[in-house]
Design a protein around this motif. Sequence first.
Motif, PDB file in Angstrom:
ATOM      1  N   ARG A   2     -25.924 -13.106  32.173  1.00 30.10           N
ATOM      2  CA  ARG A   2     -26.851 -12.074  32.626  1.00 30.10           C
ATOM      3  C   ARG A   2     -26.643 -11.728  34.091  1.00 30.10           C
ATOM      4  O   ARG A   2     -26.971 -10.619  34.519  1.00 30.10           O
ATOM      5  CB  ARG A   2     -28.299 -12.533  32.415  1.00 30.10           C
ATOM      6  N   ALA A  31     -27.856  -4.907  22.837  1.00 29.80           N
ATOM      7  CA  ALA A  31     -28.751  -4.864  23.997  1.00 29.80           C
ATOM      8  C   ALA A  31     -28.810  -3.457  24.583  1.00 29.80           C
ATOM      9  O   ALA A  31     -29.879  -2.975  24.979  1.00 29.80           O
ATOM     10  CB  ALA A  31     -28.296  -5.868  25.049  1.00 29.80           C
ATOM     11  N   HIS A  66     -33.911  -6.432  23.107  1.00 30.37           N
ATOM     12  CA  HIS A  66     -32.968  -6.436  24.237  1.00 30.37           C
ATOM     13  C   HIS A  66     -32.759  -7.854  24.749  1.00 30.37           C
ATOM     14  O   HIS A  66     -31.616  -8.318  24.919  1.00 30.37           O
ATOM     15  CB  HIS A  66     -33.519  -5.525  25.333  1.00 30.37           C
ATOM     16  N   ASP A  67     -33.848  -8.558  24.961  1.00 29.59           N
ATOM     17  CA  ASP A  67     -33.754  -9.944  25.441  1.00 29.59           C
ATOM     18  C   ASP A  67     -33.110 -10.852  24.392  1.00 29.59           C
ATOM     19  O   ASP A  67     -32.314 -11.743  24.730  1.00 29.59           O
ATOM     20  CB  ASP A  67     -35.145 -10.478  25.801  1.00 29.59           C
ATOM     21  N   ALA A  69     -30.908 -10.039  22.116  1.00 30.29           N
ATOM     22  CA  ALA A  69     -29.473  -9.781  22.043  1.00 30.29           C
ATOM     23  C   ALA A  69     -28.730 -10.452  23.193  1.00 30.29           C
ATOM     24  O   ALA A  69     -27.668 -11.051  22.990  1.00 30.29           O
ATOM     25  CB  ALA A  69     -29.211  -8.273  22.049  1.00 30.29           C
ATOM     26  N   LEU A  70     -29.284 -10.376  24.389  1.00 32.37           N
ATOM     27  CA  LEU A  70     -28.636 -11.042  25.521  1.00 32.37           C
ATOM     28  C   LEU A  70     -28.622 -12.557  25.330  1.00 32.37           C
ATOM     29  O   LEU A  70     -27.645 -13.230  25.675  1.00 32.37           O
ATOM     30  CB  LEU A  70     -29.351 -10.678  26.823  1.00 32.37           C
TER      31      LEU A  70
END
Length: 204
Positions: A2, A31, A66-67, A69-70
């Motif tokens: 990240r 994401a 989104h979170d 996927a990361l």
Amino acid sequence: MRSWSIDAYLARLAARNPSPAGSAVAALNAAQAAALLALVARFRVGRDHPVGEVARSVLGRAEELHDAALGLAEADIGAVDEVAAAYALPRGTEAERARRSAAIADGLLAAAGPPAELVRVGAELVGLCERMAEIGSGALLADVAAAADATAAALSISRTNVEADIAPRRGTAEAEDLAAVVGPVDDLLRRAARVRDDIRRALG
């Protein structure tokens, strides 16, 4: 991962390293799709009911996906590093070769977990794309179409990675469970393509 810059990520992706690789690319596509949906939803949350309510619902879930996927991108890097460690095991004797082969197969099976979970994320993203396509307008619809295409890429890559990773353990219960997870991908890809194509027709 990240904290990497885009340049650092692409340099690492292009380097002779086991990770990041295809699964990380898939996760970042997912994401980005989620981020695009959040973008579109933010432009619609102030609208009257039911558009504003749909947008608010999509926004909240898109941020969660989104979170997720990361997180799966980072989990994949850890899993791939474990596979690389298995490949580095000694293979001088028959017993060592057998242990190494088993460790590689087990590592690959574990590495199938993140891309399989990403298929579930992708399935939700397709649904969100469909909802936003109904309430989007103008140029924002192009971003929904982009989200659908990015989701499709994530799904297609993830399916191939799962199939490759489970190959040495096909026939086992765990491998077949993972194979079943990717079963709906063709239908999800058709739905994502339909979102994009419908938007193109609407914009044309």
